[in-house]
Scaffold this active site. Structure first.
Site, PDB file in Angstrom:
ATOM      1  N   GLN A  76       2.007  23.144  50.704  1.00 13.97           N
ATOM      2  CA  GLN A  76       1.998  21.626  50.444  1.00 13.97           C
ATOM      3  C   GLN A  76       1.895  20.762  51.634  1.00 13.97           C
ATOM      4  OE1 GLN A  76       6.055  21.861  50.638  1.00 13.97           O
ATOM      5  NE2 GLN A  76       6.344  22.917  51.901  1.00 13.97           N
ATOM      6  N   HIS A 126      23.302  15.623  52.931  1.00 13.75           N
ATOM      7  CA  HIS A 126      23.580  17.022  53.534  1.00 13.75           C
ATOM      8  C   HIS A 126      24.718  16.999  53.768  1.00 13.75           C
ATOM      9  CE1 HIS A 126      19.147  16.848  54.785  1.00 13.75           C
ATOM     10  NE2 HIS A 126      18.945  17.748  54.465  1.00 13.75           N
ATOM     11  N   ASP A 137      13.502  29.900  55.390  1.00 15.89           N
ATOM     12  CA  ASP A 137      12.086  28.493  54.620  1.00 15.89           C
ATOM     13  C   ASP A 137      10.979  28.883  54.680  1.00 15.89           C
ATOM     14  OD1 ASP A 137      10.463  26.299  54.548  1.00 15.89           O
ATOM     15  OD2 ASP A 137      12.920  25.165  54.354  1.00 15.89           O
ATOM     16  N   ASP A 186       9.365  33.628  52.096  1.00 16.18           N
ATOM     17  CA  ASP A 186       9.496  32.927  51.019  1.00 16.18           C
ATOM     18  C   ASP A 186      11.547  33.710  51.107  1.00 16.18           C
ATOM     19  OD1 ASP A 186      10.674  33.600  47.780  1.00 16.18           O
ATOM     20  OD2 ASP A 186       8.488  33.728  47.640  1.00 16.18           O
ATOM     21  N   ASP A 191      18.827  24.778  49.644  1.00 15.16           N
ATOM     22  CA  ASP A 191      18.491  23.346  50.150  1.00 15.16           C
ATOM     23  C   ASP A 191      16.601  23.361  49.833  1.00 15.16           C
ATOM     24  OD1 ASP A 191      17.230  20.804  50.628  1.00 15.16           O
ATOM     25  OD2 ASP A 191      18.122  21.568  53.170  1.00 15.16           O
TER      26      ASP A 191
END
Length: 291
Positions: free
Chosen positions: A36, A67, A111, A143, A164
């Site tokens: 990204q 959060h 993440d 992943d 999240d």
């Protein structure tokens, strides 16, 4: 810290037909990772922000609403959460909130994009507030789907799983982590009294995607709670879906929530027993179509 002066404007999509216009005063980093585009910028109305593929993910002035609402309802519902898994949350703010609970012995944050984590470490100190370096924290760049399957094979167990992730409709990175089959895998990672909570985008603009996530949670968890919180930098109310194997978050009294927060040493800006009651009492937003 080098920065490119503004002002410039970000057109942040709300849906295929609407957008939020955001004034940017300075840009600190623009980076294309494997997954990204990553931008950190100072905005006029929301402070410093992490922007992924033109979507604001977190901003200094309002990230606590997002959060704290993601983390504390599930954490407060569990009487003693010790092992917590976070999927996503690369800026470190979800990890920060989890680690406020003294009961936590281990917090694993997974993440897929290590570049987001590194950018956050350098440019977003107010987000993570040193959470990455807490001895209870373990940061895994992988992943989330692969990690969950590996943890299942190893027999690992958690008390709370917090998802999240990017929205189920904003990119392809996280889509498989919102599928019904994935929530079944998450259930397998939880202890018998465990909970999962996920952000689920926006039910007003994207009802089909929201209903898909809701169906996934309901298919694996006997108790499900839906709630939402307005996030100014997103331009809409973010939806959350909480699934529980034993405890009912709607049954907690404000007094019990405040007691648990106090005993665990948790200090918040937004979330409280009164806030918990409000979150669990209000309906979510959907389009009301009148002929």
């Amino acid at each position: 810290m080098a920065k490119t002066p503004g002002p410039i404007s970000l057109i942040e999509p709300l849906s295929g037909n609407s957008a939020l216009l955001v004034k940017i005063n300075a840009v600190y980093v623009v980076k294309r990772s494997r997954y990204q585009e990553i931008v950190v910028a100072d905005t006029e109305d929301f402070g410093r922000a992490l922007i992924l593929d033109d979507y604001i993910q977190s901003s200094y002035y309002d990230e606590v609403y997002y959060h704290e609402s993601l983390v504390h309802p599930a954490m407060s519902t569990h009487p003693s959460p010790a092992d917590v898994l976070i999927l996503g949350g690369g800026e470190g703010a979800t990890l920060r909130e989890v680690l406020k609970h003294r009961t936590v012995k281990r917090a694993v944050m997974v993440d897929i994009d290590g570049d987001v984590v590194e950018v956050a470490r350098r440019y977003l100190p107010q987000m993570h507030q040193g959470a990455f370096d807490d001895p209870r924290a373990q940061v895994v760049i992988e992943d989330g789907f692969v990690y969950v399957e590996r943890a299942l094979a190893a027999g690992d167990k958690f008390d709370v799983v917090i998802m999240d992730l990017t929205d189920p409709y904003s990119s392809d990175i996280a889509k498989q982590l919102y599928a019904p089959g994935f929530f079944k895998k998450v259930r397998g990672l939880l202890r018998e009294d465990g909970l999962v909570v996920t952000q689920a985008g926006n039910s007003f603009f994207f009802p089909e995607a929201y209903d898909m996530v809701l169906h996934g949670v309901r298919s694996s968890f006997p108790t499900v709670a839906e709630y939402s919180v307005w996030i100014p930098s997103f331009g809409y109310a973010v939806n959350y879906i909480l699934g529980s194997l034993k405890y009912n978050p709607t049954a907690l009294t404000p007094e019990e929530v405040d007691r648990r927060l106090r005993e665990r040493g948790v200090q918040t800006h937004f979330y409280s027993g009164r806030t918990h009651l409000g979150l669990m009492s209000l309906p979510i937003h959907r389009k009301i179509r009148r002929v």
